[in-house]
Design a protein around this motif. Structure first.
Motif, mmCIF file in Angstrom:
data_model
loop_
_atom_site.group_PDB
_atom_site.id
_atom_site.type_symbol
_atom_site.label_atom_id
_atom_site.label_comp_id
_atom_site.label_asym_id
_atom_site.label_seq_id
_atom_site.Cartn_x
_atom_site.Cartn_y
_atom_site.Cartn_z
ATOM 1 N N ILE A 213 0.863 -1.180 0.000
ATOM 2 C CA ILE A 213 0.000 0.000 0.000
ATOM 3 C C ILE A 213 0.899 1.229 0.000
ATOM 4 O O ILE A 213 1.772 1.385 0.853
ATOM 5 N N LYS A 214 0.676 2.089 -0.969
ATOM 6 C CA LYS A 214 1.501 3.283 -1.125
ATOM 7 C C LYS A 214 0.904 4.454 -0.343
ATOM 8 O O LYS A 214 -0.319 4.633 -0.321
ATOM 9 N N ALA A 215 1.763 5.247 0.234
ATOM 10 C CA ALA A 215 1.312 6.502 0.825
ATOM 11 C C ALA A 215 0.944 7.482 -0.282
ATOM 12 O O ALA A 215 1.555 7.484 -1.354
ATOM 13 N N THR A 216 -0.064 8.305 -0.025
ATOM 14 C CA THR A 216 -0.364 9.381 -0.961
ATOM 15 C C THR A 216 0.622 10.517 -0.718
ATOM 16 O O THR A 216 1.080 10.726 0.412
ATOM 17 N N PRO A 217 0.977 11.269 -1.752
ATOM 18 C CA PRO A 217 1.891 12.405 -1.546
ATOM 19 C C PRO A 217 1.385 13.383 -0.491
ATOM 20 O O PRO A 217 2.173 13.875 0.336
ATOM 21 N N SER A 218 0.086 13.664 -0.479
ATOM 22 C CA SER A 218 -0.454 14.623 0.489
ATOM 23 C C SER A 218 -0.307 14.131 1.920
ATOM 24 O O SER A 218 -0.098 14.927 2.849
ATOM 25 N N PHE A 219 -0.402 12.819 2.115
ATOM 26 C CA PHE A 219 -0.244 12.224 3.443
ATOM 27 C C PHE A 219 1.151 12.483 3.988
ATOM 28 O O PHE A 219 1.331 12.960 5.119
ATOM 29 N N LEU A 220 2.166 12.221 3.169
ATOM 30 C CA LEU A 220 3.545 12.424 3.608
ATOM 31 C C LEU A 220 3.888 13.907 3.711
ATOM 32 O O LEU A 220 4.641 14.320 4.601
ATOM 33 N N GLU A 221 3.338 14.715 2.814
ATOM 34 C CA GLU A 221 3.584 16.160 2.881
ATOM 35 C C GLU A 221 2.981 16.758 4.150
ATOM 36 O O GLU A 221 3.602 17.614 4.810
ATOM 37 N N THR A 222 1.777 16.309 4.512
ATOM 38 C CA THR A 222 1.137 16.769 5.748
ATOM 39 C C THR A 222 1.976 16.376 6.960
ATOM 40 O O THR A 222 2.177 17.171 7.890
ATOM 41 N N MET A 223 2.472 15.168 6.940
ATOM 42 C CA MET A 223 3.306 14.646 8.026
ATOM 43 C C MET A 223 4.574 15.481 8.195
ATOM 44 O O MET A 223 4.940 15.866 9.314
ATOM 45 N N ARG A 224 5.221 15.780 7.068
ATOM 46 C CA ARG A 224 6.456 16.569 7.116
ATOM 47 C C ARG A 224 6.175 17.972 7.674
ATOM 48 O O ARG A 224 6.923 18.500 8.499
ATOM 49 N N ARG A 225 5.095 18.601 7.208
ATOM 50 C CA ARG A 225 4.752 19.952 7.654
ATOM 51 C C ARG A 225 4.450 19.984 9.148
ATOM 52 O O ARG A 225 4.926 20.852 9.881
ATOM 53 N N LEU A 226 3.671 19.018 9.631
ATOM 54 C CA LEU A 226 3.294 19.001 11.046
ATOM 55 C C LEU A 226 4.503 18.747 11.942
ATOM 56 O O LEU A 226 4.636 19.355 13.013
ATOM 57 N N CYS A 227 5.383 17.862 11.519
ATOM 58 C CA CYS A 227 6.595 17.610 12.307
ATOM 59 C C CYS A 227 7.451 18.875 12.387
ATOM 60 O O CYS A 227 8.017 19.192 13.443
ATOM 61 N N ASP A 228 7.549 19.599 11.285
ATOM 62 C CA ASP A 228 8.299 20.865 11.294
ATOM 63 C C ASP A 228 7.645 21.877 12.226
ATOM 64 O O ASP A 228 8.322 22.556 13.016
ATOM 65 N N ASP A 229 6.316 21.980 12.140
ATOM 66 C CA ASP A 229 5.600 22.982 12.929
ATOM 67 C C ASP A 229 5.701 22.727 14.432
ATOM 68 O O ASP A 229 5.742 23.669 15.230
ATOM 69 N N PHE A 230 5.741 21.452 14.822
ATOM 70 C CA PHE A 230 5.688 21.114 16.242
ATOM 71 C C PHE A 230 7.016 20.598 16.796
ATOM 72 O O PHE A 230 7.090 20.166 17.944
ATOM 73 N N GLY A 231 8.067 20.608 15.994
ATOM 74 C CA GLY A 231 9.372 20.173 16.478
ATOM 75 C C GLY A 231 9.469 18.682 16.718
ATOM 76 O O GLY A 231 10.290 18.234 17.535
ATOM 77 N N SER A 232 8.657 17.897 15.989
ATOM 78 C CA SER A 232 8.710 16.435 16.093
ATOM 79 C C SER A 232 9.625 15.876 15.009
ATOM 80 O O SER A 232 9.897 16.537 14.001
ATOM 81 N N ILE A 233 10.087 14.666 15.221
ATOM 82 C CA ILE A 233 11.009 14.016 14.289
ATOM 83 C C ILE A 233 10.234 13.077 13.374
ATOM 84 O O ILE A 233 9.408 12.284 13.842
#
Length: 427
Positions: A213-233
């Motif tokens: 099962i492949k991740a959708t681009p928006s799923f991974l992009e959302t993940m990257r943005r939220l980790c940046d915003d909240f200081g998560s890895i």
């Protein structure tokens, strides 16, 4: 009674379930597991000397095909110099340099011996670097058998996970939040409520343990943005898809840069090598530099490193991945055409050297959709193919693997036998 039956009965006396990894036991499909005596190229032979086209490839590592002569030679030469030293070797440096070169997000890397070690250590490192406890994982993603990762979804949207294995205390999983794969809304909601407590998000960018099962681009992009915003890895678990779907892994396909990456399988070339690495600013928290402890007597084993390093060199051949991807797509497209011919809910998907077969009207995008597949039909199909000499993953929830040794004739034979199997299944 076949030799496989005899060996299985014997194995059950000394080994729980007769196997050293549960999926080998054929529990989900029924029947007797095949005990393999040798392998070469795209094939292996069982204890009765029956030949199979192999589509598990040691669950991913055999990207070159089995027993590649250059890998075998490298192993033999390394073994002749000594099996293990418990001290540093130049080979470890060469392996680290090669990984850092091929995966630009990895500035420093630590070698370990298994994918479970890699993900477990990356998780501990993320918690140590952020001084936070909570983690996010996704339903259907398997990250090894570390306690805090053997977790299923809780009863509600933002409830924490429950253990999926006996022997895992609830206290170990109370900080693990389990969300639906490819669900951006849940991810947003989780960070809105717990953002300043979340150490990391760990994800398979291409999942292989709820089938492919492949991740959708928006799923991974959302993940990257939220980790940046909240200081998560952000941790990409590429133990399975790393060097399997592309030379730079899934992160090179999606053009997403994780903070940490776990690798395994292909980087060992068939021997036990795994690794985790990422930003130097995070890796500096590892002992002996920092306070996050991780160690392993056989980490960077010289024989295993020789196999892995040779494999990493060979997969950099011109057009290696374009050819591998084309062969895998040829197989998946053939499966789709045959499913349509027979009017069955049977389809396939592929990326790089990985493929999935689904008894479903469409390719699933989540664990819940995968659970709606007709998995009992897969079990019948598996045995029809096995009887004809095609070895697929003995579970509807496992991805398949193609090697560079799977030529057109082998793919065509597989599709011809698939046509025959689905004809029989349709009856």
């Amino acid at each position: 009674m076949s030799n496989n039956d005899t060996l299985f009965q014997r194995a059950q006396l000394s080994t729980p379930g007769g196997v050293n990894s549960p999926v080998r036991a054929f529990r989900s499909v029924g029947g007797t597991p095949r005990f393999i005596q040798r392998a070469e190229g795209a094939h292996f032979w069982d204890a009765d000397d029956k030949k199979y086209i192999d589509y598990i490839g040691s669950w991913g590592p055999a990207i070159l095909g089995h027993a590649h002569p250059e890998v075998i030679q490298a192993v033999q030469e390394a073994a002749a110099r000594g099996l293990s030293f418990g001290a540093p070797t130049e080979g470890e440096i060469l392996m680290a340099e090669e990984i850092c070169k091929l995966v630009p997000s990895i500035e420093q890397v630590r070698l370990v011996s298994s994918g479970t070690e890699a993900t477990m250590s990356a998780l501990r490192l993320a918690r140590g670097a952020t001084k936070r406890d909570k983690i996010i994982k996704f339903e259907g993603c398997y990250h090894g058998h570390a306690d805090s990762l053997l977790v299923k979804a809780g009863s509600g949207l933002l409830t924490f996970g429950n253990p999926t294995s006996a022997g895992v205390p609830e206290d170990f999983t109370k900080h693990t939040l389990v969300l639906d794969y490819n669900n951006c809304e849940q991810l947003e909601a989780a960070f809105k409520e717990f953002g300043d407590q979340i150490a990391c998000v760990i994800v398979e960018p291409v999942a292989g343990n709820m089938n492919l099962i492949k991740a959708t681009p928006s799923f991974l992009e959302t993940m990257r943005r939220l980790c940046d915003d909240f200081g998560s890895i952000l941790i990409f678990d590429e133990v399975m898809c790393g060097f399997r779907v592309a030379l730079g892994g899934a992160q090179s396909i999606y053009n997403i840069t994780p903070d940490l990456t776990a690798l395994g399988k292909v980087i060992g070339g068939g021997l036990p090598v795994a690794a985790f690495g990422g930003k130097a600013s995070i890796m500096k928290h590892l002992a002996p530099l920092g306070g996050v402890y991780q160690a392993g007597t056989l980490s960077g084993n010289p024989v295993a490193v020789a196999a892995g390093l040779t494999t990493l060199k060979l997969i950099q051949a011109p057009d290696f991945y374009s050819h591998l991807s084309a062969q895998t797509k040829r197989l998946a497209d053939g499966f789709n055409a045959i499913g349509q011919k027979h009017g069955l809910d049977f389809c396939a998907d592929s990326i790089g050297g990985m493929f999935g077969i689904y008894f479903n009207s469409k390719v699933p995008t989540s664990y819940a959709e995968m659970m709606n597949s007709k998995n009992s039909a897969f079990n019948q199909f598996f045995h029809l193919m096995l009887d004809q000499g095609v070895y697929l993953a003995p579970s509807a929830f496992e991805a398949g693997f193609v090697s560079i040794a799977h030529n057109n004739d082998i793919i065509d034979d597989t599709l011809r036998l698939t046509d025959e199997a689905l004809s029989e299944l349709k009856k």
